[in-house]
Motif scaffolding. Sequence first.
Motif, short mmCIF file in Angstrom:
data_model
loop_
_atom_site.label_atom_id
_atom_site.label_comp_id
_atom_site.label_asym_id
_atom_site.label_seq_id
_atom_site.Cartn_x
_atom_site.Cartn_y
_atom_site.Cartn_z
N ILE A 67 8.89 13.50 -2.99
CA ILE A 67 8.27 12.32 -3.59
C ILE A 67 9.30 11.51 -4.36
O ILE A 67 9.32 10.28 -4.31
N LYS A 68 10.20 12.20 -5.07
CA LYS A 68 11.28 11.48 -5.77
C LYS A 68 12.16 10.76 -4.76
O LYS A 68 12.50 9.60 -4.94
N TRP A 69 12.49 11.43 -3.68
CA TRP A 69 13.32 10.83 -2.64
C TRP A 69 12.60 9.61 -2.03
O TRP A 69 13.21 8.55 -1.85
N ALA A 70 11.31 9.75 -1.74
CA ALA A 70 10.54 8.64 -1.15
C ALA A 70 10.50 7.45 -2.10
O ALA A 70 10.66 6.30 -1.68
N ARG A 71 10.32 7.71 -3.39
CA ARG A 71 10.24 6.64 -4.40
C ARG A 71 11.55 5.85 -4.44
O ARG A 71 11.54 4.63 -4.61
N TYR A 72 12.66 6.52 -4.31
CA TYR A 72 13.96 5.86 -4.43
C TYR A 72 14.64 5.59 -3.10
O TYR A 72 15.82 5.20 -3.10
N THR A 121 0.82 -1.21 0.00
CA THR A 121 0.00 0.00 0.00
C THR A 121 0.85 1.26 0.00
O THR A 121 0.64 2.17 -0.82
N ILE A 122 1.81 1.31 0.90
CA ILE A 122 2.70 2.49 0.96
C ILE A 122 3.47 2.63 -0.36
O ILE A 122 3.60 3.73 -0.90
N THR A 123 3.95 1.51 -0.88
CA THR A 123 4.69 1.52 -2.14
C THR A 123 3.84 2.10 -3.27
O THR A 123 4.31 2.93 -4.06
N GLU A 124 2.59 1.66 -3.35
CA GLU A 124 1.72 2.13 -4.44
C GLU A 124 1.35 3.59 -4.29
O GLU A 124 1.26 4.32 -5.29
N ILE A 125 1.14 4.05 -3.07
CA ILE A 125 0.85 5.47 -2.86
C ILE A 125 2.02 6.32 -3.35
O ILE A 125 1.85 7.31 -4.05
N ILE A 126 3.22 5.90 -2.99
CA ILE A 126 4.42 6.63 -3.43
C ILE A 126 4.58 6.54 -4.94
O ILE A 126 4.82 7.55 -5.62
N TYR A 176 4.30 9.08 -10.35
CA TYR A 176 3.85 9.11 -11.74
C TYR A 176 2.97 10.33 -12.01
O TYR A 176 3.12 10.99 -13.04
N THR A 177 2.06 10.61 -11.10
CA THR A 177 1.14 11.74 -11.29
C THR A 177 1.89 13.05 -11.37
O THR A 177 1.70 13.84 -12.31
N PHE A 178 2.76 13.31 -10.40
CA PHE A 178 3.51 14.57 -10.41
C PHE A 178 4.48 14.64 -11.59
O PHE A 178 4.71 15.72 -12.12
N SER A 179 5.02 13.51 -12.00
CA SER A 179 5.90 13.50 -13.17
C SER A 179 5.12 13.88 -14.43
O SER A 179 5.62 14.64 -15.26
N LEU A 180 3.92 13.35 -14.57
CA LEU A 180 3.09 13.70 -15.73
C LEU A 180 2.71 15.18 -15.73
O LEU A 180 2.54 15.78 -16.79
N LEU A 181 2.58 15.75 -14.54
CA LEU A 181 2.24 17.17 -14.43
C LEU A 181 3.47 18.07 -14.53
O LEU A 181 3.36 19.29 -14.43
N ASN A 182 4.64 17.46 -14.73
CA ASN A 182 5.91 18.18 -14.78
C ASN A 182 6.16 19.02 -13.53
O ASN A 182 6.67 20.14 -13.61
N HIS A 183 5.74 18.48 -12.41
CA HIS A 183 5.94 19.18 -11.13
C HIS A 183 6.21 18.13 -10.05
O HIS A 183 5.36 17.86 -9.20
N LEU A 184 7.39 17.53 -10.13
CA LEU A 184 7.75 16.45 -9.21
C LEU A 184 8.50 17.01 -8.01
O LEU A 184 9.66 17.40 -8.13
N PRO A 185 7.85 17.03 -6.84
CA PRO A 185 8.55 17.48 -5.64
C PRO A 185 9.69 16.51 -5.29
O PRO A 185 9.56 15.30 -5.44
N TYR A 186 10.78 17.09 -4.82
CA TYR A 186 11.94 16.28 -4.48
C TYR A 186 11.59 15.24 -3.41
O TYR A 186 12.07 14.11 -3.45
#
Length: 143
Positions: free
Chosen positions: A53-58, A31-36, A41-51
């Motif tokens: 979220i990127k940090w959390a993903r990786y 669940t946590i993995t999918e939320i992240i 993906y959503t913020f990347s598509l909007l061209n507004h990826l907060p650091y």
Amino acid sequence: MSRVFLTWAVTHSVKEVQSEDSVLLFVVAWTITEIIRYSFYTFSLLNHLPYLIKWARYTLFIVLYPMGVSGELLTIYAALPFVRQSGLYSISLPNKYNFSFDYYTFLILVMISYIPIFPQLYFHMLHQRRKVLSHSEEHKKPE
């Protein structure tokens, strides 16, 4: 594929394991993995990826991946006695197809397959983390 397998072929099919703590372990990790992931993906598509979220993903996979895998393996292990006793999804000889299948043995082989697969995927993610986050850090340095 492991999510469909764990959800249907183990947890749904072996009712006795549904109350195991290990199920909660992998469901929380997933669940946590999918939320992240989908926030990323959503913020990347909007061209507004907060650091963040990127940090959390990786980064959070470092804990979540082993947590999910542990829950998966413990759930399969908990299902083994019930599968053996019931003969769930097993096909015995003789039959008109001259074919047999032992689901109990299959589950053990699935568990063994985690040994070579998990480290390969985990180290791939560590490599991706190093590549993506170090690249981000280079862009954040003042010149």
